[in-house]
Design a protein around this motif. Structure first.
Motif, PDB file in Angstrom:
ATOM      1  N   LEU A  53       0.865  -1.177   0.000  1.00 31.19           N
ATOM      2  CA  LEU A  53       0.000   0.000   0.000  1.00 31.19           C
ATOM      3  C   LEU A  53       0.904   1.230   0.000  1.00 31.19           C
ATOM      4  O   LEU A  53       1.690   1.438   0.925  1.00 31.19           O
ATOM      5  CB  LEU A  53      -0.906   0.016   1.235  1.00 31.19           C
ATOM      6  N   LEU A  54       0.797   2.027  -1.059  1.00 33.61           N
ATOM      7  CA  LEU A  54       1.675   3.181  -1.244  1.00 33.61           C
ATOM      8  C   LEU A  54       0.869   4.479  -1.191  1.00 33.61           C
ATOM      9  O   LEU A  54      -0.294   4.518  -1.581  1.00 33.61           O
ATOM     10  CB  LEU A  54       2.396   3.080  -2.592  1.00 33.61           C
ATOM     11  N   LEU A  55       1.529   5.527  -0.723  1.00 30.22           N
ATOM     12  CA  LEU A  55       0.942   6.869  -0.734  1.00 30.22           C
ATOM     13  C   LEU A  55       1.543   7.648  -1.899  1.00 30.22           C
ATOM     14  O   LEU A  55       2.766   7.722  -2.033  1.00 30.22           O
ATOM     15  CB  LEU A  55       1.250   7.574   0.583  1.00 30.22           C
ATOM     16  N   ASP A  56       0.683   8.184  -2.759  1.00 23.66           N
ATOM     17  CA  ASP A  56       1.125   9.007  -3.890  1.00 23.66           C
ATOM     18  C   ASP A  56       0.831  10.468  -3.531  1.00 23.66           C
ATOM     19  O   ASP A  56      -0.321  10.892  -3.505  1.00 23.66           O
ATOM     20  CB  ASP A  56       0.382   8.582  -5.158  1.00 23.66           C
ATOM     21  N   ILE A  57       1.896  11.221  -3.248  1.00 18.96           N
ATOM     22  CA  ILE A  57       1.749  12.600  -2.745  1.00 18.96           C
ATOM     23  C   ILE A  57       1.787  13.579  -3.917  1.00 18.96           C
ATOM     24  O   ILE A  57       2.758  13.606  -4.671  1.00 18.96           O
ATOM     25  CB  ILE A  57       2.883  12.921  -1.745  1.00 18.96           C
ATOM     26  N   GLY A  58       0.713  14.365  -4.066  1.00 13.16           N
ATOM     27  CA  GLY A  58       0.592  15.214  -5.253  1.00 13.16           C
ATOM     28  C   GLY A  58       0.230  14.349  -6.448  1.00 13.16           C
ATOM     29  O   GLY A  58       0.804  14.450  -7.515  1.00 13.16           O
TER      30      GLY A  58
END
Length: 276
Positions: A53-58
């Motif tokens: 599970l990854l966070l894509d910032i912007g």
């Protein structure tokens, strides 16, 4: 010389409805976003064949999220522009989307993510778009909340465009103050056109920074790597990106996730004539 977008207006204003659509339909931007996300994924050093599970910032309109999906990962995207997120919803991206200002912190529980990526977003935090904005405080708030939201073996990788040495110093000092280890990897440092900056942050203790591309003679060009990966996927029998089979696969995954998905028709994946 054209002005940098972050000098023209705050991101939620600059990326209005027209700009969001133009951005998402520009084939050159799509290719660059894909290549930059590919490189972020290399630098993340995620375990092979393990969905994360990854966070894509912007995250914008989900161009980078498409690459994360191709690697088999789940993702949540965070962006300050409602218009960009509207386009992401129209594109039926698989990631969940959150409207938020990264400078006010990452609004997730501790240890939520196995990693984070960000393409062309971090440099916006160097600006003070409102009287209340203090870049140093916003950077620290962002990095400290991001550090908390990551698991204790995770990395975060940011491709960004610093303007000068003092911005590089500022961003690394605030990240280290928040608890991260790491530093900046500069790919193709001797090329005016291909030079790219990646901030590589680690939560689990100090480790050597990855090797930068273009620092020795090799076929390390991002475009070559991207083309090779597409060829490998074809050889393994996986459908190539943006083909009808690829789109049908993606829609089927969305249905299994319980997400609203448009029905398949004979027009699914068909190229438009360009007359409209």
């Amino acid at each position: 010389m054209s002005k940098r977008p972050e000098h023209l207006a705050p991101p939620e204003i600059f990326y209005n409805e027209d700009e969001a659509r133009k951005y998402t339909q520009n084939s050159r931007i799509i290719d660059i976003q894909a290549q930059m996300t590919e490189r972020c994924m290399e630098l993340l050093l995620l375990p092979d064949d393990t969905p994360c599970l990854l966070l894509d910032i912007g995250c914008g309109s989900g161009l980078s999220g498409t690459v994360l999906e191709e690697y088999g990962h789940m993702w949540i995207g965070l962006d300050i522009s409602p218009s960009m997120l509207d386009v992401a919803l129209e594109r039926e991206t698989e990631g969940d989307l959150v409207l938020a200002d990264m400078g006010e912190g990452v609004p997730f529980k501790a240890g939520s993510f196995d990693g984070a990526v960000s393409v062309s977003a971090l440099q916006w935090l160097f600006n003070a778009d409102k009287k209340s904005h203090q870049p140093v405080k916003r950077l620290y708030k962002f990095f400290s909340s991001l550090y908390a939201s990551l698991s204790r073996s995770a990395r975060a990788v940011f491709q960004f465009y610093p303007e000068n040495e003092s911005q590089l110093d500022l961003v690394t000092s605030q990240a280290m103050k928040a608890g991260f280890y790491g530093g900046v990897v500069v790919d193709f440092p001797n090329s005016a056109k291909a030079k790219k900056f990646f901030l590589v942050l680690m939560t689990g203790g100090a480790a050597p920074l990855p090797q930068a591309l273009g620092t020795e003679e090799s076929d390390n060009s991002l475009q070559i790597k991207y083309a090779k990966r597409e060829a490998c996927k074809a050889a393994r029998g996986k459908p190539l990106k943006n083909t009808r089979a690829w789109l049908l696969d993606k829609k089927e995954r969305r249905r299994k996730q319980g997400k609203e998905t448009k029905p398949d028709t004979k027009y699914t994946g068909r190229k438009r004539s360009g007359r409209f």
